[in-house]
Design a protein around this motif. Structure first.
Motif, short mmCIF file in Angstrom:
data_model
loop_
_atom_site.label_atom_id
_atom_site.label_comp_id
_atom_site.label_asym_id
_atom_site.label_seq_id
_atom_site.Cartn_x
_atom_site.Cartn_y
_atom_site.Cartn_z
N PHE A 97 0.82 -1.21 0.00
CA PHE A 97 0.00 0.00 0.00
C PHE A 97 0.86 1.26 0.00
N LEU A 98 1.89 1.30 0.85
CA LEU A 98 2.73 2.50 0.94
C LEU A 98 3.50 2.73 -0.35
N MET A 99 3.84 1.65 -1.04
CA MET A 99 4.63 1.77 -2.26
C MET A 99 3.91 2.57 -3.33
N HIS A 100 2.59 2.50 -3.36
CA HIS A 100 1.84 3.10 -4.46
C HIS A 100 0.98 4.29 -4.03
N ILE A 101 1.27 4.87 -2.89
CA ILE A 101 0.60 6.10 -2.49
C ILE A 101 0.87 7.24 -3.48
N PRO A 102 2.09 7.37 -4.03
CA PRO A 102 2.32 8.45 -5.02
C PRO A 102 1.39 8.39 -6.23
N ALA A 103 0.80 7.23 -6.51
CA ALA A 103 -0.12 7.14 -7.65
C ALA A 103 -1.34 8.03 -7.47
#
Length: 285
Positions: free
Chosen positions: A104-110
């Motif tokens: 989840f944290l990996m794709h917060i910038p999306a």
């Protein structure tokens, strides 16, 4: 052994949950529902942004859970010393929780990758990629990082782990076959059959993952070095992208079915479910 079996069950449940998330958020809501209901609440810009995060996190969670389970099985087969410490239900719970949070944290910038495509009566509709996404060094680094953790790293890692596991099984099987031939001769060995099945399983998983992820990975690498990346339905690139996404989603459920179908009890219960309607009809008539 009971502790180990509970760890395996947790990994299997995690893969099933991750694959279900992909089917619900990526396929059902992100494609089917949004296509037939283009002006639903999912088309709001805020919902669209959140959906992008959830969809990418679901794919990441599915891939990462498969890799985590493969690592667990590799250690359980290849290293008896680490097996008692690593292959437990407590370690499995820690790894599953870490993978879930990381995905989840990996794709917060999306969430910040998109901007409103249109504004009607003060309501922001649909998502359009910000112009800086293809030119900013920060966004380029994010693309490389996300693609690496989704495809570029898991694919060779699965190959390496499955190769090590297959090599260990082959060496152990060769030694076992040599010992049994010294005084007994050719005997049908159930353990050898089980190990041969394990090798077939490992290569089936690797081949399935590579075949279904290779198109998406190739197109992902191609998109990093070209600016000709438009979603025009009349161009062959658009068709290639849609097919690669379809295969990528299909890969999310393939490994779970491969693992499950190799379990004898699962096959027995599945056959009972398939035979039940015919048995009811047979008893009725």
């Amino acid at each position: 052994m009971p502790d180990l079996s509970k760890g395996v069950i947790r990994y299997m449940i995690t893969m099933a949950v991750a694959d279900t998330m992909v089917c619900v958020f990526n396929v059902t809501l992100g494609n089917v529902f949004l296509y037939h209901f283009p002006r639903s609440f999912l088309a709001h810009t805020s919902t669209c942004r959140l959906g992008a995060v959830i969809q990418r996190s679901s794919v990441q969670f599915s891939v990462s859970s498969t890799v985590s389970f493969t690592i667990d099985r590799c250690i359980a087969i290849c290293s008896q010393k680490l097996k008692t410490k690593y292959c437990t239900k407590r370690i499995a719970a820690v790894i599953i929780s870490t993978v879930c949070v990381f995905s989840f944290l990996m794709h917060i910038p999306a969430y910040f990758q998109y901007e409103p495509q249109s504004v009607v009566d003060g309501v922001q509709w649909d998502c359009s990629t910000v112009t800086q996404y293809y030119s900013s060094p920060a966004w380029q680094a994010y693309r490389w990082l996300s693609n690496s953790f989704v495809a570029y790293v898991p694919l060779p890692l699965l190959l390496l782990l499955n190769s090590l596991t297959a090599r260990h099984i082959l060496l152990a099987s060769k030694a076992r076959r040599s010992l049994k031939r010294r005084g007994v001769g050719e005997v049908r060995d159930p353990e050898m059959i089980s190990r041969r099945t394990s090798i077939i399983l490992l290569f089936a998983i690797s081949g399935c993952f590579i075949a279904l992820w290779a198109p998406a990975m190739i197109i992902g690498i191609f998109s990093q070095f070209t600016t000709e990346f438009t979603f025009d339905a009349e161009k062959s690139l658009y068709l290639a992208i849609r097919i690669s996404v379809l295969l990528m989603y299909l890969s999310s459920c393939a490994n779970t079915w491969i693992y499950a179908l190799t379990q004898r009890r699962f096959r027995e219960e599945l056959m009972k479910v398939l035979k039940y309607p015919f048995m009811v009809l047979f008893r009725f008539f």
